[in-house]
Design a protein around this motif. Structure first.
Motif, PDB file in Angstrom:
ATOM      1  N   ASP A 237      14.638 -15.855 -21.079  1.00 29.64           N
ATOM      2  CA  ASP A 237      14.456 -14.964 -19.937  1.00 29.64           C
ATOM      3  C   ASP A 237      13.448 -13.864 -20.253  1.00 29.64           C
ATOM      4  O   ASP A 237      12.523 -13.623 -19.495  1.00 29.64           O
ATOM      5  CB  ASP A 237      15.807 -14.349 -19.534  1.00 29.64           C
ATOM      6  CG  ASP A 237      16.778 -15.402 -19.042  1.00 29.64           C
ATOM      7  OD1 ASP A 237      16.434 -16.104 -18.081  1.00 29.64           O
ATOM      8  OD2 ASP A 237      17.866 -15.535 -19.627  1.00 29.64           O
ATOM      9  N   ILE A 238      13.630 -13.195 -21.393  1.00 29.38           N
ATOM     10  CA  ILE A 238      12.736 -12.108 -21.793  1.00 29.38           C
ATOM     11  C   ILE A 238      12.133 -12.459 -23.147  1.00 29.38           C
ATOM     12  O   ILE A 238      12.861 -12.670 -24.119  1.00 29.38           O
ATOM     13  CB  ILE A 238      13.489 -10.760 -21.879  1.00 29.38           C
ATOM     14  CG1 ILE A 238      14.113 -10.411 -20.526  1.00 29.38           C
ATOM     15  CG2 ILE A 238      12.556  -9.642 -22.331  1.00 29.38           C
ATOM     16  CD1 ILE A 238      15.036  -9.196 -20.564  1.00 29.38           C
ATOM     17  N   LEU A 239      10.815 -12.534 -23.203  1.00 29.51           N
ATOM     18  CA  LEU A 239      10.118 -12.850 -24.446  1.00 29.51           C
ATOM     19  C   LEU A 239       9.308 -11.643 -24.893  1.00 29.51           C
ATOM     20  O   LEU A 239       8.495 -11.118 -24.132  1.00 29.51           O
ATOM     21  CB  LEU A 239       9.195 -14.061 -24.253  1.00 29.51           C
ATOM     22  CG  LEU A 239       8.328 -14.461 -25.450  1.00 29.51           C
ATOM     23  CD1 LEU A 239       9.189 -14.813 -26.654  1.00 29.51           C
ATOM     24  CD2 LEU A 239       7.430 -15.632 -25.093  1.00 29.51           C
ATOM     25  N   VAL A 240       9.534 -11.198 -26.140  1.00 29.74           N
ATOM     26  CA  VAL A 240       8.783 -10.092 -26.737  1.00 29.74           C
ATOM     27  C   VAL A 240       7.961 -10.681 -27.877  1.00 29.74           C
ATOM     28  O   VAL A 240       8.509 -11.396 -28.725  1.00 29.74           O
ATOM     29  CB  VAL A 240       9.719  -8.986 -27.282  1.00 29.74           C
ATOM     30  CG1 VAL A 240       8.945  -7.712 -27.565  1.00 29.74           C
ATOM     31  CG2 VAL A 240      10.871  -8.709 -26.321  1.00 29.74           C
ATOM     32  N   ALA A 241       6.658 -10.410 -27.917  1.00 35.95           N
ATOM     33  CA  ALA A 241       5.821 -11.095 -28.907  1.00 35.95           C
ATOM     34  C   ALA A 241       4.576 -10.295 -29.259  1.00 35.95           C
ATOM     35  O   ALA A 241       4.106  -9.476 -28.474  1.00 35.95           O
ATOM     36  CB  ALA A 241       5.409 -12.470 -28.376  1.00 35.95           C
ATOM     37  N   THR A 242       4.068 -10.575 -30.453  1.00 36.81           N
ATOM     38  CA  THR A 242       2.735 -10.103 -30.821  1.00 36.81           C
ATOM     39  C   THR A 242       1.732 -11.116 -30.262  1.00 36.81           C
ATOM     40  O   THR A 242       2.067 -12.298 -30.102  1.00 36.81           O
ATOM     41  CB  THR A 242       2.580 -10.001 -32.350  1.00 36.81           C
ATOM     42  OG1 THR A 242       2.999 -11.234 -32.947  1.00 36.81           O
ATOM     43  CG2 THR A 242       3.406  -8.864 -32.917  1.00 36.81           C
ATOM     44  N   PRO A 243       0.498 -10.686 -29.973  1.00 39.82           N
ATOM     45  CA  PRO A 243      -0.456 -11.599 -29.322  1.00 39.82           C
ATOM     46  C   PRO A 243      -0.738 -12.879 -30.103  1.00 39.82           C
ATOM     47  O   PRO A 243      -0.762 -13.969 -29.530  1.00 39.82           O
ATOM     48  CB  PRO A 243      -1.718 -10.742 -29.170  1.00 39.82           C
ATOM     49  CG  PRO A 243      -1.233  -9.328 -29.185  1.00 39.82           C
ATOM     50  CD  PRO A 243      -0.052  -9.316 -30.103  1.00 39.82           C
ATOM     51  N   GLY A 244      -0.959 -12.756 -31.414  1.00 36.72           N
ATOM     52  CA  GLY A 244      -1.342 -13.921 -32.215  1.00 36.72           C
ATOM     53  C   GLY A 244      -0.294 -15.011 -32.235  1.00 36.72           C
ATOM     54  O   GLY A 244      -0.584 -16.187 -32.002  1.00 36.72           O
ATOM     55  N   ARG A 245       0.961 -14.636 -32.519  1.00 34.11           N
ATOM     56  CA  ARG A 245       2.013 -15.642 -32.597  1.00 34.11           C
ATOM     57  C   ARG A 245       2.310 -16.254 -31.225  1.00 34.11           C
ATOM     58  O   ARG A 245       2.588 -17.442 -31.114  1.00 34.11           O
ATOM     59  CB  ARG A 245       3.278 -15.022 -33.208  1.00 34.11           C
ATOM     60  CG  ARG A 245       4.494 -15.952 -33.349  1.00 34.11           C
ATOM     61  CD  ARG A 245       4.177 -17.294 -33.988  1.00 34.11           C
ATOM     62  NE  ARG A 245       3.669 -17.237 -35.333  1.00 34.11           N
ATOM     63  CZ  ARG A 245       4.417 -17.407 -36.423  1.00 34.11           C
ATOM     64  NH1 ARG A 245       5.715 -17.623 -36.301  1.00 34.11           N
ATOM     65  NH2 ARG A 245       3.862 -17.378 -37.618  1.00 34.11           N
ATOM     66  N   LEU A 246       2.215 -15.467 -30.174  1.00 29.92           N
ATOM     67  CA  LEU A 246       2.426 -15.993 -28.823  1.00 29.92           C
ATOM     68  C   LEU A 246       1.375 -17.047 -28.488  1.00 29.92           C
ATOM     69  O   LEU A 246       1.694 -18.104 -27.927  1.00 29.92           O
ATOM     70  CB  LEU A 246       2.392 -14.861 -27.799  1.00 29.92           C
ATOM     71  CG  LEU A 246       2.547 -15.266 -26.328  1.00 29.92           C
ATOM     72  CD1 LEU A 246       3.831 -16.049 -26.104  1.00 29.92           C
ATOM     73  CD2 LEU A 246       2.502 -14.044 -25.423  1.00 29.92           C
TER      74      LEU A 246
END
Length: 497
Positions: A237-246
């Motif tokens: 539902d909610i995804l929190v990520a750094t740009p590179g890994r995403l």
């Protein structure tokens, strides 16, 4: 002929079928498709979760099936002698909104003043938040109506809760679509550092505690397969990520962003400084058009570059600026010691050892400085650990937990690694080297004196970095007295035998 007819009757090939046996239909060959008639290949997506059957259908199916034979224990693996525990029944949530009583107060906004669900209010009650902070009150007034927003506020002002409450409310009010894949998040939060992602995800889990929403976080430096299994095990539902890994997950076809309803860019100014904007652009191109999603952007500063990005990615955003009464918290006592570069380590060691400080954060500008300081402190008998981009993520998380629990006395970090570290009861922040960017000074000393407690910052101004002090004073709007350290703080470090 009589014998032939009898044989036909026996094998069911006669004109009249044997009683109780249906005639067999002749087999037909399935039509074949040419290459031009085949449907186009579908993009790779994570497997769909099986749809739940109604209880009545499940019961009917169960009665139609033959009972299974009882499973016998394996002879090669004897059962444990310990009796199996019965699962405790899931506790019923008896909490009511009436249990969360907050009296109206002039100049304060209560969470009760917004239309938030009881499950979300229960989590807010557990966290002990009776009134909104200024950034929360300002942002929620717009975002809960579905409007895009740009928020400017310093770290530690509650902006994370502001966008999380907005996201949770949106996801609760809008049911998920029936056709849904496992790797399709409904809300996306992008942050520049691993520590900040971990902190946001932790806050999100606390706020979604009673909602049934799933929170996931993706950061570099962590086990890729472990994160992938998490993604394949349940809906996101909610995804929190750094740009590179995403981008790694997205380009492999494991994560699809075509269902994102709310997108948050946190610390946009820091993402600009760190060169992440090209990656962020790639990510945003995978999400729905800006008119079909809600976009929230937060930044500590509103530079021309930040505002240009906001213009590209938002639609008629509400702009909420919270001007702090003081750039640096009044709860932080600030000191500057004029000291030669060669004496800085002695000063640091004696400050920590002679005063018996238990939870200290030391900042340096370069990763090699951080490593040397940590190694020398450890060698001289002071428990220390380092936080920099060179340290693997799993070790950074373990280090942060050790620091929180008091097992590590001194945490030495760079500015990038120090962003997003929220640890209670940090008594002192020491700037081993003064930062070149005055804003970083404010972020550094903001690690102490949090939540109304008092704290102390001590900066070492040497011949190589004293030039950075005037811009810091200009930002603060006042002078900081430069002192000469007492002689006992410059004693030689005793050698360990």
């Amino acid at each position: 002929m009589t014998v032939l007819k009898a044989l036909k009757k026996i094998f069911g090939k006669g004109e009249e079928p044997i009683s109780g046996v249906a005639p067999t239909a002749p087999a037909t060959q399935a039509p074949t498709r040419t290459a031009s008639e085949r449907p186009p290949a579908q993009p790779k997506k994570a497997p769909r979760a099986p749809a739940e059957k109604p209880a009545a259908a499940v019961a009917a199916t169960a009665t139609e099936q033959a009972p299974r034979a009882e499973k016998k224990p394996r002879s090669d693996k004897p059962r444990s002698d310990k009796p199996r525990r019965e699962r405790a029944p899931k506790p019923v949530d008896t909490w009511k909104l009436e249990d969360f009583v907050v009296e109206p107060m002039e100049g304060k906004t209560r969470f009760h003043d917004f239309k938030l669900s009881p499950t979300l209010m229960h989590a807010i009650h557990d966290l002990g938040f009776p009134y909104c902070t200024p950034i929360q009150a300002g942002v929620l007034g717009f975002t809960l109506k579905g409007q895009d927003a740009i928020g400017r506020a310093q770290t530690g002002t509650g902006k994370t809760a502001a966008f999380l409450i907005s996201i949770i409310t949106q996801l609760q009010q809008t049911p998920p679509p029936k056709e849904r894949y496992m790797g399709e998040p409904r809300a996306l939060i992008i942050a520049p550092t691993r520590e900040l992602v971990v902190q946001i995800a932790k806050d999100a889990q606390a706020l979604t505690k009673y909602t049934g929403l799933n929170v996931m976080s993706f950061v570099g430096g962590m086990d890729f397969d472990k994160q992938l299994k998490q993604l394949e095990s349940r809906f996101c539902d909610i995804l929190v990520a750094t740009p590179g890994r995403l981008l790694d997950f997205n380009q492999r076809g494991d994560v699809h962003l075509d269902m994102v309803e709310v997108m948050v860019l946190d610390e946009a100014d820091r993402m600009l400084d760190m060169g992440f904007i090209p990656q962020v652009r790639q990510i945003i191109r995978q999400t729905p058009h800006k008119g079909e999603r809600q976009t929230l952007l937060f930044s500590a500063t509103f530079t021309d570059d930040v505002m240009n990005l906001a213009k590209q990615w938002t639609v008629d955003p509400a702009i909420v600026e919270i001007e702090p009464e003081n750039v640096a918290s009044e709860t932080v006592e600030q000191h500057v010691y004029a000291v030669a570069g060669s004496d800085k380590y002695k000063l640091l060691y004696n400050l920590v050892a002679q005063n018996n400080w238990e939870r200290v954060m030391v900042f340096a500008n370069r990763k090699d400085e951080v490593r040397r300081i940590e190694e020398r402190l450890t060698k001289d008998g002071i428990s220390a650990a380092q936080m920099s981009g060179d340290v693997p993520q799993h070790k950074r998380i373990k280090t942060l937990e050790g620091f929180r629990e008091g097992k590590i006395r001194v945490l030495v970090a760079t500015d990038v690694a120090g962003r997003g570290i929220h640890v209670d009861a940090i008594s002192h922040v020491i700037n081993f080297t003064l930062p070149e960017d005055p804003d970083d000074y404010v972020h550094r000393i903001g690690r102490t004196g949090r939540a109304g407690t008092s704290g102390t910052s001590i900066s070492f101004a040497g011949e190589d970095d004293a030039f950075a002090l005037p811009p810091i004073e200009e930002l603060l709007g006042r002078k900081i007295n430069c002192e000469t350290p007492p002689a006992e703080l410059l004693k030689s470090v005793p050698r360990k035998h």
